[in-house]
Design an enzyme around this catalytic site. Sequence first.
Site, PDB file in Angstrom:
ATOM      1  N   GLY A  12       7.520  21.778  39.287  1.00 26.27           N
ATOM      2  CA  GLY A  12       6.956  20.440  39.478  1.00 26.27           C
ATOM      3  C   GLY A  12       7.957  19.297  39.432  1.00 26.27           C
ATOM      4  CE1 TYR A 155      -5.662  11.189  38.086  1.00 31.08           C
ATOM      5  CE2 TYR A 155      -7.312  12.438  36.875  1.00 31.08           C
ATOM      6  CZ  TYR A 155      -6.008  12.254  37.276  1.00 31.08           C
ATOM      7  OH  TYR A 155      -5.033  13.143  36.869  1.00 31.08           O
ATOM      8  CE  LYS A 162      -4.004  16.393  36.204  1.00 27.43           C
ATOM      9  NZ  LYS A 162      -2.944  17.392  36.437  1.00 27.43           N
ATOM     10  CB  THR A 193       5.347  10.299  39.420  1.00 25.63           C
ATOM     11  OG1 THR A 193       3.938  10.546  39.507  1.00 25.63           O
ATOM     12  CG2 THR A 193       5.759  10.237  37.971  1.00 25.63           C
TER      13      THR A 193
HETATM   14  P1  NAP Z   1       5.391  14.398  40.904  1.00 27.11           P
HETATM   15  O1  NAP Z   1       6.745  14.015  40.498  1.00 27.11           O
HETATM   16  O2  NAP Z   1       4.968  14.063  42.292  1.00 27.11           O
HETATM   17  O3  NAP Z   1       5.177  15.945  40.614  1.00 27.11           O
HETATM   18  C1  NAP Z   1       4.137  16.700  41.179  1.00 27.11           C
HETATM   19  C2  NAP Z   1       4.713  18.013  41.576  1.00 27.11           C
HETATM   20  O4  NAP Z   1       3.721  18.929  42.063  1.00 27.11           O
HETATM   21  C3  NAP Z   1       5.710  17.842  42.716  1.00 27.11           C
HETATM   22  O5  NAP Z   1       6.934  18.450  42.352  1.00 27.11           O
HETATM   23  C4  NAP Z   1       5.050  18.575  43.866  1.00 27.11           C
HETATM   24  O6  NAP Z   1       5.972  19.127  44.757  1.00 27.11           O
HETATM   25  C5  NAP Z   1       4.333  19.657  43.107  1.00 27.11           C
HETATM   26  N1  NAP Z   1       3.397  20.389  43.952  1.00 27.11           N
HETATM   27  C6  NAP Z   1       2.362  19.909  44.679  1.00 27.11           C
HETATM   28  N2  NAP Z   1       1.766  20.912  45.357  1.00 27.11           N
HETATM   29  C7  NAP Z   1       2.449  22.048  45.032  1.00 27.11           C
HETATM   30  C8  NAP Z   1       2.329  23.414  45.412  1.00 27.11           C
HETATM   31  N3  NAP Z   1       1.400  23.854  46.269  1.00 27.11           N
HETATM   32  N4  NAP Z   1       3.205  24.319  44.876  1.00 27.11           N
HETATM   33  C9  NAP Z   1       4.174  23.918  44.048  1.00 27.11           C
HETATM   34  N5  NAP Z   1       4.349  22.637  43.665  1.00 27.11           N
HETATM   35  C10 NAP Z   1       3.487  21.719  44.156  1.00 27.11           C
HETATM   36  O7  NAP Z   1       4.299  13.714  39.951  1.00 27.11           O
HETATM   37  P2  NAP Z   1       4.041  13.759  38.368  1.00 27.11           P
HETATM   38  O8  NAP Z   1       3.285  12.533  38.077  1.00 27.11           O
HETATM   39  O9  NAP Z   1       5.283  14.060  37.638  1.00 27.11           O
HETATM   40  O10 NAP Z   1       3.016  14.961  38.246  1.00 27.11           O
HETATM   41  C11 NAP Z   1       3.213  16.074  37.421  1.00 27.11           C
HETATM   42  C12 NAP Z   1       1.923  16.426  36.685  1.00 27.11           C
HETATM   43  O11 NAP Z   1       1.634  15.389  35.751  1.00 27.11           O
HETATM   44  C13 NAP Z   1       0.698  16.549  37.577  1.00 27.11           C
HETATM   45  O12 NAP Z   1      -0.117  17.614  37.104  1.00 27.11           O
HETATM   46  C14 NAP Z   1       0.002  15.226  37.349  1.00 27.11           C
HETATM   47  O13 NAP Z   1      -1.389  15.291  37.616  1.00 27.11           O
HETATM   48  C15 NAP Z   1       0.277  15.052  35.870  1.00 27.11           C
HETATM   49  N6  NAP Z   1       0.087  13.699  35.329  1.00 27.11           N
HETATM   50  C16 NAP Z   1       0.669  12.627  35.939  1.00 27.11           C
HETATM   51  C17 NAP Z   1       0.464  11.360  35.426  1.00 27.11           C
HETATM   52  C18 NAP Z   1       1.068  10.148  36.086  1.00 27.11           C
HETATM   53  O14 NAP Z   1       0.573   9.050  35.855  1.00 27.11           O
HETATM   54  N7  NAP Z   1       2.113  10.290  36.870  1.00 27.11           N
HETATM   55  C19 NAP Z   1      -0.320  11.191  34.271  1.00 27.11           C
HETATM   56  C20 NAP Z   1      -0.870  12.300  33.665  1.00 27.11           C
HETATM   57  C21 NAP Z   1      -0.675  13.553  34.201  1.00 27.11           C
HETATM   58  P3  NAP Z   1       6.478  18.208  46.012  1.00 27.11           P
HETATM   59  O15 NAP Z   1       6.832  16.881  45.505  1.00 27.11           O
HETATM   60  O16 NAP Z   1       7.619  18.983  46.491  1.00 27.11           O
HETATM   61  O17 NAP Z   1       5.318  18.109  46.926  1.00 27.11           O
END
Ligand code: NAP
Length: 274
Positions: A12, A155, A162, A193
């Site tokens: 991720g 959301y 989630k 992000t």
């Molecule tokens: P991010 O940097 O965009 O990371 C999301 C990752 O998921 C990316 O590396 C993406 O790969 C990967 N992904 C999507 N589809 C995939 C697949 N089929 N196979 C493998 N990898 C895949 O965003 P982030 O915010 O850090 O998100 C990480 C986690 O934190 C997520 O579960 C998100 O829901 C959670 N979260 C985020 C927040 C927030 O506010 N940002 C808050 C709470 C929880 P690509 O980029 O290469 O597509």
Amino acid sequence: MIMQGKRGVVLGIANKKSIAYGIAKACREQGAELAITYLNERFEKKLAPIAKELGCEERLYPCDVSNPEEIITLRKSLEDDFGEIDFIVHSIAFAPKEGLSGHFSDIPKDTFNVAMDISVYSLIELSRELKPILSNNSSILTLSYYGGVKYIPNYNLMGIAKSALEMSVKYLAEDLGRYGVRVNAISAGPIKTLAAAGIGDFSFMLKWNLAHSPIKRNVTIDEVGNSGMYLLSDLSSAVTGEIHYVDGGYNIMGMPAVEFDEDGKPHIAWNGES
Ligand code: NAP
């Protein structure tokens, strides 16, 4: 060093703003040996410098979690590199655009299934397929958000995902605990992000959290990274099935804190930052 001798895989990392990068960095700084994955060739080049920085340029692997064969290939690569691993970071979510704004009841079935497959089932599948190489003192960590517990505007579908993810954490924790495998989630406050950019009106979520959380600011990937490192380390050896909030305390608030002007007019506490 808290993670000395620990070996694990982080899924991720899209870039240096990713929550997964914050967790990987914290683990590396505390001595962990890492492998990291990318979604497809387009991202391989982008991730190469990050892999180098994290000391794992030789262990940068493709893994699209919607393809079961890629998960099995990943297990083989990790087994060749490490034999056993001690942790998995699942920091992955995806929902098609139409699932992240508009009317909730309009979400098409295909859209629903894609989000559940990539954002929820992938944790179950990864846990099962990597179990043969998990040590008997290992830890799995995934990432959630408060929108899986309470309604958050826009959301929408990701809230359902989630919610299912958080329950999967608890069922997996019971299922795998007997093998010495712990499973936890961090419920992080909003962070800008790539994935977050897909959520309608995300900048308002950031402002709202900043105004209403007890610490009156938003959280950083370094803060989520340190908490993640704790959950992956032996410091949390008796912690499993937990949803650990790293949100500046936002989730404890039952009502916004209101201050009153001299003339009795209410206004919401705000520290002036945006
Ligand atoms: P991010 O940097 O965009 O990371 C999301 C990752 O998921 C990316 O590396 C993406 O790969 C990967 N992904 C999507 N589809 C995939 C697949 N089929 N196979 C493998 N990898 C895949 O965003 P982030 O915010 O850090 O998100 C990480 C986690 O934190 C997520 O579960 C998100 O829901 C959670 N979260 C985020 C927040 C927030 O506010 N940002 C808050 C709470 C929880 P690509 O980029 O290469 O597509």
